[in-house]
Enzyme design. Structure first.
Site, PDB file in Angstrom:
ATOM      1  N   HIS A 236      24.227  -0.241  -1.823  1.00  0.00           N
ATOM      2  CA  HIS A 236      23.211   0.737  -2.230  1.00  0.00           C
ATOM      3  C   HIS A 236      23.138   1.880  -1.227  1.00  0.00           C
ATOM      4  O   HIS A 236      22.184   2.010  -0.466  1.00  0.00           O
ATOM      5  CB  HIS A 236      21.831   0.062  -2.381  1.00  0.00           C
ATOM      6  CG  HIS A 236      20.750   1.045  -2.702  1.00  0.00           C
ATOM      7  ND1 HIS A 236      20.668   1.704  -3.914  1.00  0.00           N
ATOM      8  CD2 HIS A 236      19.725   1.527  -1.963  1.00  0.00           C
ATOM      9  CE1 HIS A 236      19.644   2.525  -3.904  1.00  0.00           C
ATOM     10  NE2 HIS A 236      19.054   2.450  -2.720  1.00  0.00           N
TER      11      HIS A 236
ATOM     12  N   ALA B 279       0.820  -1.222   0.000  1.00  0.00           N
ATOM     13  CA  ALA B 279       0.000   0.000   0.000  1.00  0.00           C
ATOM     14  C   ALA B 279       0.846   1.261   0.000  1.00  0.00           C
ATOM     15  O   ALA B 279       0.317   2.373   0.035  1.00  0.00           O
ATOM     16  CB  ALA B 279      -0.926  -0.011   1.220  1.00  0.00           C
ATOM     17  N   GLY B 280       2.162   1.123  -0.053  1.00  0.00           N
ATOM     18  CA  GLY B 280       3.045   2.282   0.056  1.00  0.00           C
ATOM     19  C   GLY B 280       3.344   2.958  -1.274  1.00  0.00           C
ATOM     20  O   GLY B 280       2.805   2.596  -2.323  1.00  0.00           O
ATOM     21  N   GLY B 281       4.228   3.952  -1.180  1.00  0.00           N
ATOM     22  CA  GLY B 281       4.590   4.752  -2.357  1.00  0.00           C
ATOM     23  C   GLY B 281       5.198   3.915  -3.468  1.00  0.00           C
ATOM     24  O   GLY B 281       4.952   4.162  -4.651  1.00  0.00           O
TER      25      GLY B 281
ATOM     26  N   GLY C 291       5.005   0.366  -3.288  1.00  0.00           N
ATOM     27  CA  GLY C 291       4.156  -0.825  -3.385  1.00  0.00           C
ATOM     28  C   GLY C 291       3.013  -0.661  -4.366  1.00  0.00           C
ATOM     29  O   GLY C 291       2.704  -1.591  -5.121  1.00  0.00           O
TER      30      GLY C 291
ATOM     31  N   ASP D  45      20.037   1.869  -9.074  1.00  0.00           N
ATOM     32  CA  ASP D  45      21.372   2.422  -9.349  1.00  0.00           C
ATOM     33  C   ASP D  45      21.753   2.194 -10.810  1.00  0.00           C
ATOM     34  O   ASP D  45      22.366   3.054 -11.452  1.00  0.00           O
ATOM     35  CB  ASP D  45      22.410   1.776  -8.413  1.00  0.00           C
ATOM     36  CG  ASP D  45      22.050   1.984  -6.951  1.00  0.00           C
ATOM     37  OD1 ASP D  45      21.585   3.085  -6.617  1.00  0.00           O
ATOM     38  OD2 ASP D  45      22.200   1.037  -6.155  1.00  0.00           O
TER      39      ASP D  45
ATOM     40  N   SER E  68      13.547  -2.679   0.833  1.00  0.00           N
ATOM     41  CA  SER E  68      13.578  -1.878   2.074  1.00  0.00           C
ATOM     42  C   SER E  68      14.997  -1.445   2.446  1.00  0.00           C
ATOM     43  O   SER E  68      15.913  -2.274   2.479  1.00  0.00           O
ATOM     44  CB  SER E  68      13.010  -2.704   3.229  1.00  0.00           C
ATOM     45  OG  SER E  68      11.825  -3.351   2.847  1.00  0.00           O
TER      46      SER E  68
ATOM     47  N   ARG F  88      13.256   7.792   3.623  1.00  0.00           N
ATOM     48  CA  ARG F  88      14.027   8.922   4.182  1.00  0.00           C
ATOM     49  C   ARG F  88      13.301  10.251   4.042  1.00  0.00           C
ATOM     50  O   ARG F  88      12.475  10.430   3.155  1.00  0.00           O
ATOM     51  CB  ARG F  88      15.327   9.084   3.384  1.00  0.00           C
ATOM     52  CG  ARG F  88      16.389   8.117   3.723  1.00  0.00           C
ATOM     53  CD  ARG F  88      17.723   8.621   3.238  1.00  0.00           C
ATOM     54  NE  ARG F  88      17.898   8.570   1.788  1.00  0.00           N
ATOM     55  CZ  ARG F  88      18.862   9.210   1.141  1.00  0.00           C
ATOM     56  NH1 ARG F  88      19.712   9.980   1.794  1.00  0.00           N
ATOM     57  NH2 ARG F  88      18.990   9.105  -0.178  1.00  0.00           N
TER      58      ARG F  88
HETATM   59  P1  NAD Z   1       6.077   4.222   2.097  1.00  0.00           P
HETATM   60  O1  NAD Z   1       6.070   4.711   3.503  1.00  0.00           O
HETATM   61  O2  NAD Z   1       5.337   5.006   1.085  1.00  0.00           O
HETATM   62  O3  NAD Z   1       5.511   2.744   2.046  1.00  0.00           O
HETATM   63  C1  NAD Z   1       5.960   1.737   2.897  1.00  0.00           C
HETATM   64  C2  NAD Z   1       4.828   0.776   3.147  1.00  0.00           C
HETATM   65  O4  NAD Z   1       5.315  -0.232   4.040  1.00  0.00           O
HETATM   66  C3  NAD Z   1       3.604   1.425   3.833  1.00  0.00           C
HETATM   67  O5  NAD Z   1       2.419   1.133   3.133  1.00  0.00           O
HETATM   68  C4  NAD Z   1       3.602   0.814   5.212  1.00  0.00           C
HETATM   69  O6  NAD Z   1       2.305   0.662   5.767  1.00  0.00           O
HETATM   70  C5  NAD Z   1       4.248  -0.539   4.914  1.00  0.00           C
HETATM   71  N1  NAD Z   1       4.731  -1.231   6.106  1.00  0.00           N
HETATM   72  C6  NAD Z   1       5.244  -0.723   7.247  1.00  0.00           C
HETATM   73  N2  NAD Z   1       5.510  -1.718   8.114  1.00  0.00           N
HETATM   74  C7  NAD Z   1       5.163  -2.876   7.500  1.00  0.00           C
HETATM   75  C8  NAD Z   1       5.197  -4.233   7.871  1.00  0.00           C
HETATM   76  N3  NAD Z   1       5.628  -4.632   9.076  1.00  0.00           N
HETATM   77  N4  NAD Z   1       4.747  -5.137   6.991  1.00  0.00           N
HETATM   78  C9  NAD Z   1       4.292  -4.768   5.776  1.00  0.00           C
HETATM   79  N5  NAD Z   1       4.233  -3.497   5.367  1.00  0.00           N
HETATM   80  C10 NAD Z   1       4.664  -2.563   6.224  1.00  0.00           C
HETATM   81  O7  NAD Z   1       7.613   4.054   1.679  1.00  0.00           O
HETATM   82  P2  NAD Z   1       8.195   3.845   0.196  1.00  0.00           P
HETATM   83  O8  NAD Z   1       8.513   5.150  -0.400  1.00  0.00           O
HETATM   84  O9  NAD Z   1       7.321   2.899  -0.544  1.00  0.00           O
HETATM   85  O10 NAD Z   1       9.608   3.137   0.557  1.00  0.00           O
HETATM   86  C11 NAD Z   1       9.634   1.871   1.128  1.00  0.00           C
HETATM   87  C12 NAD Z   1      11.073   1.455   1.435  1.00  0.00           C
HETATM   88  O11 NAD Z   1      11.809   1.296   0.218  1.00  0.00           O
HETATM   89  C13 NAD Z   1      11.862   2.472   2.256  1.00  0.00           C
HETATM   90  O12 NAD Z   1      12.637   1.802   3.222  1.00  0.00           O
HETATM   91  C14 NAD Z   1      12.763   3.138   1.233  1.00  0.00           C
HETATM   92  O13 NAD Z   1      13.921   3.687   1.806  1.00  0.00           O
HETATM   93  C15 NAD Z   1      13.068   1.971   0.341  1.00  0.00           C
HETATM   94  N6  NAD Z   1      13.578   2.306  -1.002  1.00  0.00           N
HETATM   95  C16 NAD Z   1      14.548   1.512  -1.515  1.00  0.00           C
HETATM   96  C17 NAD Z   1      15.038   1.764  -2.786  1.00  0.00           C
HETATM   97  C18 NAD Z   1      16.103   0.874  -3.378  1.00  0.00           C
HETATM   98  O14 NAD Z   1      16.722   1.270  -4.365  1.00  0.00           O
HETATM   99  N7  NAD Z   1      16.310  -0.317  -2.878  1.00  0.00           N
HETATM  100  C19 NAD Z   1      14.541   2.839  -3.526  1.00  0.00           C
HETATM  101  C20 NAD Z   1      13.552   3.629  -2.971  1.00  0.00           C
HETATM  102  C21 NAD Z   1      13.070   3.367  -1.687  1.00  0.00           C
HETATM  103  C1  LMR Z   2      17.050   5.602  -3.647  1.00  0.00           C
HETATM  104  O1  LMR Z   2      18.176   5.316  -4.023  1.00  0.00           O
HETATM  105  O2  LMR Z   2      16.326   6.413  -4.263  1.00  0.00           O
HETATM  106  C2  LMR Z   2      16.476   4.915  -2.440  1.00  0.00           C
HETATM  107  O3  LMR Z   2      17.445   4.160  -1.782  1.00  0.00           O
HETATM  108  C3  LMR Z   2      15.739   5.823  -1.517  1.00  0.00           C
HETATM  109  C4  LMR Z   2      16.623   6.795  -0.802  1.00  0.00           C
HETATM  110  O4  LMR Z   2      16.543   6.845   0.430  1.00  0.00           O
HETATM  111  O5  LMR Z   2      17.352   7.548  -1.447  1.00  0.00           O
END
Ligand code: NAD
Ligand code: LMR
Length: 339
Positions: free
Chosen positions: A181, A10-12, A14, A154, A122, A85
Site C-alpha cells: 500500500h 477520535a481521528g479523521g 476513526g 486501493d 495506520s 501525511r
Molecule cells: P488523524 O490524525 O485524523 O487521526 C489519528 C488519530 O489517532 C487521532 O485521533 C490521534 O489522537 C490518534 N492517536 C495518536 N496516537 C495514538 C495512540 N497511541 N493510541 C490511540 N490513538 C492514537 O489521522 P487520520 O487521517 O485518521 O489517519 C490515521 C492513519 O491512517 C494515518 O497513519 C494515515 O496515514 C492512515 N491511513 C491509511 C489508509 C490506508 O489505506 N490504509 C488510508 C488513509 C489513511
Molecule cells: C491513502 O492511500 O489515501 C492513504 O494511505 C493515505 C495517504 O497517505 O495517502
C-alpha cells in the site's frame, strides 16, 4: 455478539468509521479508544438509537489502563491510530511516529485480546503490519490468518477509476489489487479481474489508470492542502473490509477480498504464493496483499490462481513492487528486533 474496538477513534478516519459501525446491526459492542477527544466522540455516538453499546476509553484512564479496558473481550480490532501525511511527504515518512504507536497498540492486543482479528489502517501499512506480527510473535500470539493490513482503499480506487476511464458504473467492477500500500507497490490486476473494460483502453490510458491507482492517495493529500489524507473514503473502505467478517457467518460462500497479509506457511496458499513471487522477482517476500477467501475466523485461503493469471505488464509491476516492499517489510521487522 460481536465487540469491535476502534483504536484512534477520535481521528479523521476513526470518527466516520465509528459512525458506520454504530449503524451496523451485527456490532453489539463498540469500544472507542484514543489518546485525546474520545469522550466527546463516544458521548455523541452513544445518542444514536441503534443497538450497539458504545464505550469510550482514553489511554490515560484509570492510571493508564484505558487501552486494556478498550480491548477487553474484543473480537475485531481496527486501527486508524497515528499521524497522516502532509503534501510532500511519503507514507514512509510517517514510520518514526506511527511505528512506535503501532508497537504499543500491538502489545496491548497481544496481552488483552490475543484471539481478535486485527485490521491495521495506520501507515505505512507495508511496515506497520510487520511490526504487529513481530510484537505478536514475541508474545506467542501471532496468527497469520488473523492479521490484516487494510488495503481496501486501493480496491475502491481501482474500481472507481476504471469506471471513470471507461464511462461505466463503479459498482460493476470487482478488481483485485495485489502487492503493498504505497506508490509502485500497489498493483491492480485489471487484466485478470476487469478484462473486458480494460481491453478497451489504449496503452497510454492503461498506464495513466495504473498510475492513478498507485498514487490516488496523493490526489487527496494535495487537495486537503496540509489538513491530512483520505479519511471519508478510508472510513468507507475500512468498514467494508471489516463488514466481510461480520457477514461471513451468514454466507454460504466465503467472500474474496484483497488484503495485506503475512505469507506465513500456516496460511493456505501462502507457500505457493511465496514460491511464485521468489521465482518472478528473486525476493523472499514475507507480506503481500493478495485476494483471500475470508471467513469469520480470518483468512481461509489465498486465491493464488488470480496472481498466476497476471499478464506480462502486471508481472513487471510486481517485479518493481518487490524491491521497495521488501525494504519496507524489513524496516518494520528491524524496528522490533532492533537489528
Ligand atoms: P488523524 O490524525 O485524523 O487521526 C489519528 C488519530 O489517532 C487521532 O485521533 C490521534 O489522537 C490518534 N492517536 C495518536 N496516537 C495514538 C495512540 N497511541 N493510541 C490511540 N490513538 C492514537 O489521522 P487520520 O487521517 O485518521 O489517519 C490515521 C492513519 O491512517 C494515518 O497513519 C494515515 O496515514 C492512515 N491511513 C491509511 C489508509 C490506508 O489505506 N490504509 C488510508 C488513509 C489513511
Ligand atoms: C491513502 O492511500 O489515501 C492513504 O494511505 C493515505 C495517504 O497517505 O495517502
Amino acid at each position: 455478539m460481536t465487540k469491535v474496538a476502534v483504536l484512534g477513534a477520535a481521528g479523521g478516519i476513526g470518527q466516520p468509521l465509528s459512525l458506520l459501525l454504530k449503524l451496523d446491526k451485527a456490532v453489539t459492542d463498540l469500544s472507542l479508544f484514543d489518546v485525546v477527544n474520545v469522550p466527546g466522540v463516544g458521548a455523541d455516538l452513544s445518542h444514536i438509537n441503534t443497538d450497539a453499546k458504545v464505550s469510550y476509553h482514553l489511554k490515560s484512564d484509570n492510571n493508564g489502563t484505558g487501552l486494556q479496558s478498550a480491548l477487553q473481550g474484543a473480537d475485531i480490532v481496527i486501527i486508524p491510530a497515528g499521524v497522516p501525511r502532509k503534501p510532500g511527504m511519503t507514507r514512509d515518512d510517517l514510520f518514526k511516529i506511527n511505528g512506535g504507536i503501532c508497537a504499543d497498540l500491538a502489545t496491548g492486543i497481544a496481552t488483552t485480546c490475543p484471539d481478535a482479528l486485527v485490521l491495521v489502517i495506520s501507515n505505512p501499512v507495508n511496515s506497520t503490519v510487520p511490526i504487529f506480527a513481530e510484537v505478536f510473535k514475541k508474545h506467542g500470539s501471532f496468527n497469520a490468518n488473523k492479521l490484516f493490513g487494510v488495503t481496501w482503499l486501493d480496491t475502491v480506487r481501482a474500481n472507481t477509476f476504471i469506471a471513470q476511464a471507461t464511462a461505466s458504473y463503479p459498482t460493476s467492477f470487482k478488481v483485485k489489487v495485489v502487492g503493498g500500500h504505497s506508490g509502485d507497490t500497489i498493483v491492480p490486476l485489471y487484466s485478470v479481474t476487469a478484462a473486458d473494460a480494460y481491453a478497451k483502453l489504449s496503452n497510454e490510458e492503461e498506464s495513466a489508470l495504473i498510475h492513478r491507482v498507485q498514487f490516488g492517495g496523493d490526489e487527496v493529500v494535495q487537495a486537503k492542502q496540509g489538513a491530512g489524507s483520505a479519511t471519508l473514503s478510508m472510513a468507507y473502505a475500512g468498514y467494508r473490509f471489516l463488514k466481510t467478517f461480520l457477514n461471513a457467518k451468514d454466507l454460504e460462500e466465503p467472500i474474496v477480498e484483497s488484503c495485506y497479509i503475512s505469507l506465513d506457511e500456516s496460511v493456505k496458499g501462502a507457500k505457493e504464493t511465496k514460491a511464485y513471487l521468489k521465482e518472478l522477482t528473486g525476493e523472499d517476500i514475507e507480506f503481500f496483499a493478495m485476494p483471500c477467501k475470508l471467513g469469520s475466523n480470518g483468512v481461509e485461503s489465498i486465491e493464488f490462481d488470480l496472481l498466476k493469471a497476471a499478464n506480462d505488464k502486471e508481472r513487471q509491476l510486481i517485479n518493481v513492487c518487490a524491491n521497495t516492499l521488501t525494504g519496507n517489510i524489513n524496516k518494520g521487522v528491524s524496528f522490533i528486533r532492533g537489528n
